[in-house]
Design an enzyme around this catalytic site. Structure first.
Site, PDB file in Angstrom:
ATOM      1  N   CYS A   1       4.521 -19.116  99.729  1.00 34.92           N
ATOM      2  CA  CYS A   1       4.152 -20.239  98.854  1.00 34.92           C
ATOM      3  C   CYS A   1       3.219 -19.775  97.759  1.00 34.92           C
ATOM      4  O   CYS A   1       3.159 -20.371  96.694  1.00 34.92           O
ATOM      5  CB  CYS A   1       3.505 -21.335  99.682  1.00 34.92           C
ATOM      6  SG  CYS A   1       2.160 -20.737 100.694  1.00 34.92           S
TER       7      CYS A   1
ATOM      8  N   ASN B   1       8.892 -19.512 106.544  1.00 32.72           N
ATOM      9  CA  ASN B   1       8.515 -18.231 105.931  1.00 32.72           C
ATOM     10  C   ASN B   1       7.380 -17.491 106.632  1.00 32.72           C
ATOM     11  O   ASN B   1       7.261 -16.279 106.463  1.00 32.72           O
ATOM     12  CB  ASN B   1       8.213 -18.421 104.434  1.00 32.72           C
ATOM     13  CG  ASN B   1       7.046 -19.321 104.176  1.00 32.72           C
ATOM     14  OD1 ASN B   1       6.837 -20.303 104.887  1.00 32.72           O
ATOM     15  ND2 ASN B   1       6.265 -19.011 103.170  1.00 32.72           N
TER      16      ASN B   1
HETATM   17  P1  NAP Z   1      11.415 -27.192 103.971  1.00 32.74           P
HETATM   18  O1  NAP Z   1      12.852 -27.081 103.777  1.00 32.74           O
HETATM   19  O2  NAP Z   1      10.677 -28.260 103.256  1.00 32.74           O
HETATM   20  O3  NAP Z   1      11.204 -27.362 105.565  1.00 32.74           O
HETATM   21  C1  NAP Z   1       9.908 -27.412 106.135  1.00 32.74           C
HETATM   22  C2  NAP Z   1      10.006 -28.064 107.508  1.00 32.74           C
HETATM   23  O4  NAP Z   1      10.326 -29.446 107.346  1.00 32.74           O
HETATM   24  C3  NAP Z   1      11.122 -27.471 108.383  1.00 32.74           C
HETATM   25  O5  NAP Z   1      10.701 -27.470 109.718  1.00 32.74           O
HETATM   26  C4  NAP Z   1      12.256 -28.456 108.150  1.00 32.74           C
HETATM   27  O6  NAP Z   1      13.225 -28.447 109.150  1.00 32.74           O
HETATM   28  C5  NAP Z   1      11.469 -29.755 108.121  1.00 32.74           C
HETATM   29  N1  NAP Z   1      12.156 -30.881 107.493  1.00 32.74           N
HETATM   30  C6  NAP Z   1      13.202 -30.869 106.637  1.00 32.74           C
HETATM   31  N2  NAP Z   1      13.499 -32.134 106.249  1.00 32.74           N
HETATM   32  C7  NAP Z   1      12.622 -32.946 106.885  1.00 32.74           C
HETATM   33  C8  NAP Z   1      12.414 -34.353 106.899  1.00 32.74           C
HETATM   34  N3  NAP Z   1      13.178 -35.168 106.167  1.00 32.74           N
HETATM   35  N4  NAP Z   1      11.422 -34.853 107.646  1.00 32.74           N
HETATM   36  C9  NAP Z   1      10.613 -34.038 108.368  1.00 32.74           C
HETATM   37  N5  NAP Z   1      10.765 -32.687 108.410  1.00 32.74           N
HETATM   38  C10 NAP Z   1      11.748 -32.150 107.667  1.00 32.74           C
HETATM   39  O7  NAP Z   1      10.661 -25.817 103.639  1.00 32.74           O
HETATM   40  P2  NAP Z   1      11.081 -24.335 104.049  1.00 32.74           P
HETATM   41  O8  NAP Z   1      12.294 -23.948 103.286  1.00 32.74           O
HETATM   42  O9  NAP Z   1      11.065 -24.185 105.527  1.00 32.74           O
HETATM   43  O10 NAP Z   1       9.816 -23.506 103.501  1.00 32.74           O
HETATM   44  C11 NAP Z   1       9.711 -23.081 102.170  1.00 32.74           C
HETATM   45  C12 NAP Z   1       8.869 -24.051 101.375  1.00 32.74           C
HETATM   46  O11 NAP Z   1       7.604 -24.212 102.002  1.00 32.74           O
HETATM   47  C13 NAP Z   1       8.573 -23.532  99.982  1.00 32.74           C
HETATM   48  O12 NAP Z   1       8.611 -24.610  99.081  1.00 32.74           O
HETATM   49  C14 NAP Z   1       7.136 -23.004 100.114  1.00 32.74           C
HETATM   50  O13 NAP Z   1       6.419 -22.949  98.899  1.00 32.74           O
HETATM   51  C15 NAP Z   1       6.557 -23.986 101.071  1.00 32.74           C
HETATM   52  N6  NAP Z   1       5.400 -23.435 101.765  1.00 32.74           N
HETATM   53  C16 NAP Z   1       4.163 -23.908 101.445  1.00 32.74           C
HETATM   54  C17 NAP Z   1       3.039 -23.375 102.046  1.00 32.74           C
HETATM   55  C18 NAP Z   1       1.660 -23.864 101.703  1.00 32.74           C
HETATM   56  O14 NAP Z   1       0.740 -23.633 102.492  1.00 32.74           O
HETATM   57  N7  NAP Z   1       1.476 -24.532 100.570  1.00 32.74           N
HETATM   58  C19 NAP Z   1       3.169 -22.354 102.992  1.00 32.74           C
HETATM   59  C20 NAP Z   1       4.465 -21.901 103.302  1.00 32.74           C
HETATM   60  C21 NAP Z   1       5.570 -22.456 102.684  1.00 32.74           C
HETATM   61  P3  NAP Z   1      14.532 -27.521 109.071  1.00 32.74           P
HETATM   62  O15 NAP Z   1      14.321 -26.503 108.004  1.00 32.74           O
HETATM   63  O16 NAP Z   1      14.623 -26.936 110.421  1.00 32.74           O
HETATM   64  O17 NAP Z   1      15.664 -28.434 108.758  1.00 32.74           O
END
Ligand code: NAP
Length: 477
Positions: free
Chosen positions: A280, A149
């Site tokens: 987030c 994001n």
């Molecule tokens: P996500 O699906 O959890 O993915 C995050 C990263 O982790 C991606 O690079 C993803 O790869 C990777 N990943 C997926 N499965 C994994 C595994 N088993 N082991 C290691 N890495 C793995 O999150 P997203 O959809 O990209 O982002 C949205 C989420 O992030 C929302 O829940 C949001 O609230 C949260 N977020 C939090 C913050 C904060 O600072 N608190 C900031 C921004 C976003 P792929 O997607 O390439 O498969």
């Protein structure tokens, strides 16, 4: 545009599966193509980061900082072009995308500035002629995993402190936004980063897990969903590896009866709908004092209904699409479920024209907090409201969540604002401004299921990317 992995200072195609990144506003349009890294390439990336680590750690902090400043200049110089690429790749509007690219430059400069700040402490000793120093050292090889994001700002807020404090990096960006990852890595290598100090490997969960599991990776910093973050925490726990995770949110905005309702409504909409709610820290729960609830909800629904939704590159567009068809399906089914459970839609009932992954800005009047919507992060442009009888009930409702990332409260009463500071379980609190938004020089991160380990940004970043050594410095006998 073809993107490449960066391993040991060489740009390589990748030996894994092919991927194509498409424009969420025009799903037929390919923005970037490339190949994921193979398991052997992840090995090589970690080996390169390990072998570059001693040299980079021994490089003077000011020389490391000079690379970050040069990279910041390159990022700034390309902000308009890369901003347009970001908007095409991720779906946020062009002004937001350009601002994000500039934000990444600002973060690189902030962390370069760390070279000029104190880097340890000195204590007195009860022993004659001795002082006690607390010095900071890099942790070694940092494994960084970033979400879709904020394709350049979140990587920058991990990579800049990691490199600035003398660590080397193996980085896996989200596979949904490879182009901006490529741009940031290009800026850093063009700025003179030595070979192997930053390694970029494309891939999905498999590559992420390989980084987390690898014994050559000394610490892992992850940002993404709570589900994946918790799995990363568990694995790092088994391995005894330092880990920092920033995870999901279900952020509440509280509007009290004494608030400036026009301002509050505008801020709630910014918090809920900017970046298509894919922040987030986005506002997804609204808690309104009963006396002003009807008026406030009418203002929020009216603003939501007037938001211009469309191609993020077009001028005047205020909200773009969601990042993917899966995200669109998750949001639409979450809204449908809320309606089945008794929520009344006040805005967002008409679909958006266009072939992309659009959903309308949606405002729900919830029947209470028993609905699944209250507890589940949809990560889209949806805000669901409940009414509260007064300050204490409003704070209690806001805390009724497993998440604890950010919150906002709108009031003119300083005493109530201070009560919120004391009573809310969140990592970030906005008083009279939207729940999203963060400055790079102050700590950022959540509590409860939203964050684990040291906070990010500002000086807080060094708590994760360095460790202390306590030195008892005695005088020679
Ligand atoms: P996500 O699906 O959890 O993915 C995050 C990263 O982790 C991606 O690079 C993803 O790869 C990777 N990943 C997926 N499965 C994994 C595994 N088993 N082991 C290691 N890495 C793995 O999150 P997203 O959809 O990209 O982002 C949205 C989420 O992030 C929302 O829940 C949001 O609230 C949260 N977020 C939090 C913050 C904060 O600072 N608190 C900031 C921004 C976003 P792929 O997607 O390439 O498969």
């Amino acid at each position: 545009m073809d993107v490449l992995n960066l391993i040991g200072g060489r740009w390589v195609e990748g030996e894994g599966e092919e991927f194509a990144d498409t424009n969420p506003a025009r799903p037929g349009e390919v923005v970037a193509r490339g190949r994921f890294a193979s398991a052997a390439e992840v090995e090589r990336a970690v080996a390169a980061a390990r072998s570059a680590a001693p040299g980079w750690a021994a490089t003077p902090h000011h020389a490391r900082a000079a690379v970050l400043v040069a990279a910041a200049d390159l990022v700034d110089a390309s902000a308009d072009e890369w901003g347009a690429e970001l908007a095409r790749e991720e779906g946020k509007t062009l002004p937001e995308a350009v601002a994000e690219v500039r934000g990444a430059a600002r973060i690189l400069r902030y962390h370069a500035g760390e070279a000029d700040r104190e880097s340890g402490e000195i204590f007195a000793s009860p022993r004659p002629g001795e002082n006690v120093l607390v010095v900071r050292k890099p942790v070694g090889v940092a494994g960084l995993i970033t979400p879709f994001n904020f394709p350049i700002v979140i990587p920058a807020w991990k990579i800049a402190p990691a490199l600035g404090y003398g660590n080397t990096v193996v980085w896996k960006p989200s596979s949904l936004v490879p182009l901006l990852a490529y741009r940031l890595a290009q800026a850093l290598t063009s700025a003179g980063l030595p070979d192997g100090v930053l390694n970029l490997v494309y891939g999905e969960a498999e590559v992420g897990s390989a980084i987390v599991d690898h014994p050559g990776v000394d610490a892992v910093s992850f940002t993404g969903s709570t589900a994946v973050g918790r799995a990363v925490i568990a694995r790092c726990g088994e391995l005894g590896k330092p880990v920092q995770t920033e995870m999901g949110g279900k952020n509440a905005s509280i509007v009290l009866a004494d608030a400036d309702l026009e301002h509050a409504a505008e801020q709630v909409c910014l918090g809920a709908f900017r970046s298509t709610g894919q922040k987030c820290t986005a506002t997804s729960r609204l808690i309104v004092a009963s006396q002003v609830a009807d008026e406030l909800l009418e203002r929020v629904a009216d603003r939501a209904a007037r938001l211009v939704v469309g191609d993020p590159l077009e001028s005047g567009v205020e909200m773009g699409p969601l990042v993917s068809s899966a995200a669109r399906d998750r949001v639409t089914s979450g809204v449908a479920q809320a309606v089945e459970e008794g929520a009344k839609p006040l805005a967002g009932t008409s679909p958006v024209d266009g072939q992309g992954w659009f959903v309308p800005p949606t405002v729900l009047d919830l029947p209470g907090i028993g609905v699944d919507y209250w507890h589940t992060e949809l990560f889209g442009p949806v805000v669901g409201a409940v009414r509260a009888s007064g300050v204490e009930e409003a704070l209690e409702l806001a805390n009724l969540s497993d998440h604890g990332l950010s919150a906002a409260i709108f009031t003119r009463d300083l005493g109530v604002a201070l009560r919120a500071v004391e009573g809310l379980d969140v990592g970030v609190l906005h008083i009279n401004s939207e729940s999203a938004g963060t400055f790079p020089y102050v700590p950022f991160g959540g509590v409860k299921q939203s964050g684990f380990g040291p906070k990010e940004q500002g000086r807080a970043a060094r708590e994760f990317f360095t460790h202390t050594m306590t030195v008892y410095l005695g005088a020679p006998a």
